[in-house]
Structure formats: C-alpha cells, structure tokens
Design a protein around this motif. Sequence first.
Motif, short mmCIF file in Angstrom:
data_model
loop_
_atom_site.label_atom_id
_atom_site.label_comp_id
_atom_site.label_asym_id
_atom_site.label_seq_id
_atom_site.Cartn_x
_atom_site.Cartn_y
_atom_site.Cartn_z
N THR A 42 -7.66 -22.53 -25.30
CA THR A 42 -8.33 -22.92 -24.36
C THR A 42 -10.35 -23.32 -24.77
N THR A 43 -10.93 -22.62 -25.22
CA THR A 43 -12.11 -22.82 -26.50
C THR A 43 -11.75 -23.58 -27.51
N ALA A 44 -10.63 -24.28 -27.39
CA ALA A 44 -10.91 -25.81 -28.31
C ALA A 44 -10.61 -26.55 -27.76
N ALA A 45 -9.96 -26.63 -26.78
CA ALA A 45 -9.68 -28.00 -25.57
C ALA A 45 -10.80 -28.60 -24.93
N THR A 46 -11.91 -27.48 -24.13
CA THR A 46 -13.05 -27.60 -23.69
C THR A 46 -14.07 -28.16 -24.84
N ALA B 67 -13.93 -29.91 -27.12
CA ALA B 67 -13.47 -31.24 -27.58
C ALA B 67 -14.25 -31.64 -26.37
N ALA B 68 -13.47 -31.79 -24.96
CA ALA B 68 -14.14 -32.41 -23.44
C ALA B 68 -15.52 -32.72 -23.44
N ILE C 184 -7.11 -32.07 -29.27
CA ILE C 184 -6.75 -33.87 -29.15
C ILE C 184 -6.47 -33.27 -27.77
N LEU C 185 -6.10 -32.75 -27.17
CA LEU C 185 -5.78 -33.10 -26.05
C LEU C 185 -7.03 -33.17 -25.38
N GLY C 186 -7.77 -32.06 -25.84
CA GLY C 186 -9.57 -31.53 -24.64
C GLY C 186 -10.54 -33.57 -24.74
N VAL C 187 -10.50 -33.61 -26.14
CA VAL C 187 -11.42 -34.81 -25.82
C VAL C 187 -10.29 -36.25 -25.61
N ILE C 188 -9.55 -36.33 -25.46
CA ILE C 188 -8.54 -37.23 -24.53
C ILE C 188 -9.07 -36.53 -22.73
N ALA C 189 -8.95 -35.34 -22.65
CA ALA C 189 -9.02 -35.48 -20.95
C ALA C 189 -10.63 -35.78 -21.19
#
Length: 449
Positions: A283-287, A289-290, A335-340
């Motif tokens: 959760t932290t990583a994706a957020t 990166a987003a 990866i998911l976060g930065v694309i989101a």
Amino acid sequence: MVLAQLPNESFGPIDTGNTAFMLVSAALVLLMAPGLAFFYGGLARGKSVLNMMMMSFGALASISVVYVLWGFSMSFSDGITGESDILGLFANPFALFGSDQLMSTIGEGDTEQYVTAGLSVPAVIFMGFQLTFAVITVALISGALAERVKFSTWMVFTVIWSTIVYFPLSHMVWGGLVGGGGLLGAGEDSIAAKLFGTTDGEANVAPIDFAGGTVVHINAGIAALVLVLIIGKRVGFGRTAYRPHNIPFVMLGAALLWFGWFGFNVGSELGADLLAGQVWVNTTAATAAAIIGWLAVELIRDKHATSVGAASGIVAGLVAITPACGALTPVGSLILGVIAGALAALAIGMKNKFGYDDSLDVVGVHLVAGLWGTLAIGLLGKDVGLLWGGDYKQLVVQAVIAFFALAFTAVLTAIIAFALKPLGWRVSDEDEKSGIDEAEHAETAYELA
C-alpha cells in the motif's frame, strides 16, 4: 419478522490479538469519512465547502443506520445462518435484521464461544469493519455532484443506492462472510467457475479483490459518472474556472485518507500476520509511486508539480492498490502505482473533452484507477499475472468481473436517479450561483467582514 436461527457451526473461539487489530482497523477506516470531507471540501469553492463536507457526514449517518438494520444481513448473513442466498446476488436482508444475533454466545467461562462463522474475530466486529466500507463507498460518489445537488435528495439516494447496489455487489464479491459465495466470488456457481471450471467446489481461477477495487472504487466511480450525466452540469461549466478554495484542507484530507487506508487494506486480511505486513508495504509503495507518476505528468504537461496533484496522486495510488495489495510483490506495487498516478492525471481531463461535469474527479481517479488496479492483478499478480509468472486466465477473470460490476451498477444507478427526479435533484440556478451552503444549510464557512 422471523429472524434466522444460528447453527452451532457459526460459533467458535476468538483470537484476542486479531480482535484488537480489527477494532483498530475499523476505526481507521471510519476516519476516512471525515478525511474525505476535508479532501472534497478543500477542492470545492468556498461557498460550497460546508455542503460538500455535509454530504460525507450525511452518508456516514445514513449508511451506518441501514447497515446495522439490514445492510450486513443482505451482504453476509448466509455465511452465518447457513441459508442460501438469492441467485448469488444478495443474502436475506431480514435474517440478521438489527444485528443483535451477532452478540449471541454459547458455553460458559473458558468454553464460551462467539458468533464468528469461521473467522478468528467476533462477527459483530467484522460487521463494524464492513460498515465503514459501505460508508466510504457512498461518500465517494458525492465528489462528482459538488455544488448543485439538494442535500435532502442526496440523503434519500444514499439509502436506496446502498440497498439496491452496494449491498448486493458486496455480497456478490465477498459473500459468505469469508468470501467466495456470491456470483462474482469463487464458488461453484460463480461466473469465474463457469469460465475455467472448478475443483472441490471452488473456481480454478478465482477473482481477486482483496479490499474493494470492484466493490468500492469501480462501483462508486461508475455510479458517479451515471449521476453526472443524468443530473447535468453546474451553472457555468466550461466557462468558469473552478479552483480549490483551500489547498491545505486538500492535503490534510489526503493525509487522513492515506492513514485510514491502512485499516482499509491491511484490515482486510482480518488478522495481524505476514500477509498483513506485505499489504502494508504494498500500500505504501504503490501510493508513493503514484505521487511520482501524477507529478511527472504535471511536469511534462503543465511545467509545474502541484500540491493538489500530489494529494490526488495519493488517492489514485491508494485506489489502484486496494484490490491488488495482497496479490503483488512490492516491486509490482511500485509499477502499478506509478502507472495509476499517470493514468489518473491524464484521465481527469476527459470531462472537459467529453463535456460531463465530474466536479471533483471521482470518475478520473476512482473509476480509472480502480479499473487499472483490478485489471493489473491479471498482469502483475505474483504467480498469476500474465507478466509475473502466470497466464492469461487471471486477466480474463478480472476483466469479466470488472465489466460485470460496471454494467450492474450503471443500470441500477440510472434507474434510481430517474426515480428520484420527482424529489428534485438540483438546487435552483440562483442558489447555485449565490452558494449552496447558504441555500441548503443556512450557514457559510467563512464570515468575511
């Protein structure tokens, strides 16, 4: 009204550590409602901030009441009573009406057992946890309707929409208390089972929605889109520059949402264990990166990285990781976060291109990032994703489930929206121009001498 009798199989011992963990998680998710009020309130104009915040607090009030009365029963009672659900769509709304049966016990002293239905925590705590999900889902929709909707009609809508749309969809995805029992779950009668078969009564390729990408974000996002198309644009849309009136409110709201979201995602593990730790990290990583993904788009497109962009990136990342947080590795989450973040930053411009007034970008953020997070499991999911050791099947299942939810919610939301038209959705043009706070609540946020 005849309430269901609870079978002995519904009772069991509890783990006090997990019980405390779930109480804290439920409180964290509840904090997201006032966090959302600050986030939306800051994004609105100064003459509309109180109404915007009241829509969140109103949903908190109405949904809490109906969830205790029949919402939990419609969503999860079959997993406790042992009754069959209704066509995989929803459970009996009267089986646990009022929820008092969840406080039942059997045995005494050291042998006392509680209603758990196979969980390690009392079912009444699980009910409280799920209540907060229902609240935040309905409150999310309000951001698309800012500055023009009657508060009374909104309150009626919250009750009807949660009953006809949210509770059934919650059951379809997570039904049976521990999941898998509904049409969009992993049971033998589910859509996933029809696609790729079953083994021992379970779908060979089960849908993955760890904490609500389908139930919460796709659901709220498509409902918001349908409503803005039916209710119409704000007076002056396309000619007026709608600017956030209080960016510190926006940042505060985003911070509260991020903090509360750990209860949302981590709490969905229903216990304090290794996977809960993985979900926290993901959760932290994706957020994080987003945020970078959103700001990168701003820098390239607008030559500035904004505070509102950072706050919006936070929300986009949280939305996208919600369904996927238990299925990805930390690198996959990045990866998911930065694309989101990048997708949502681009998607918010669709309202200007296509001419719909999604006031505070519920469609651009929650629908788009929610769809990406749900579908990305089929690409990035560890051992199941097409790009991460799996094959195409998980992606197919995720896509079918997501688009079923889109169609289900869109049709029913449209019916509800048209049915409520006699109540009047819109305030008058004069009240909208002068400020909905004064017209609807007889208050103003700021008294300027």
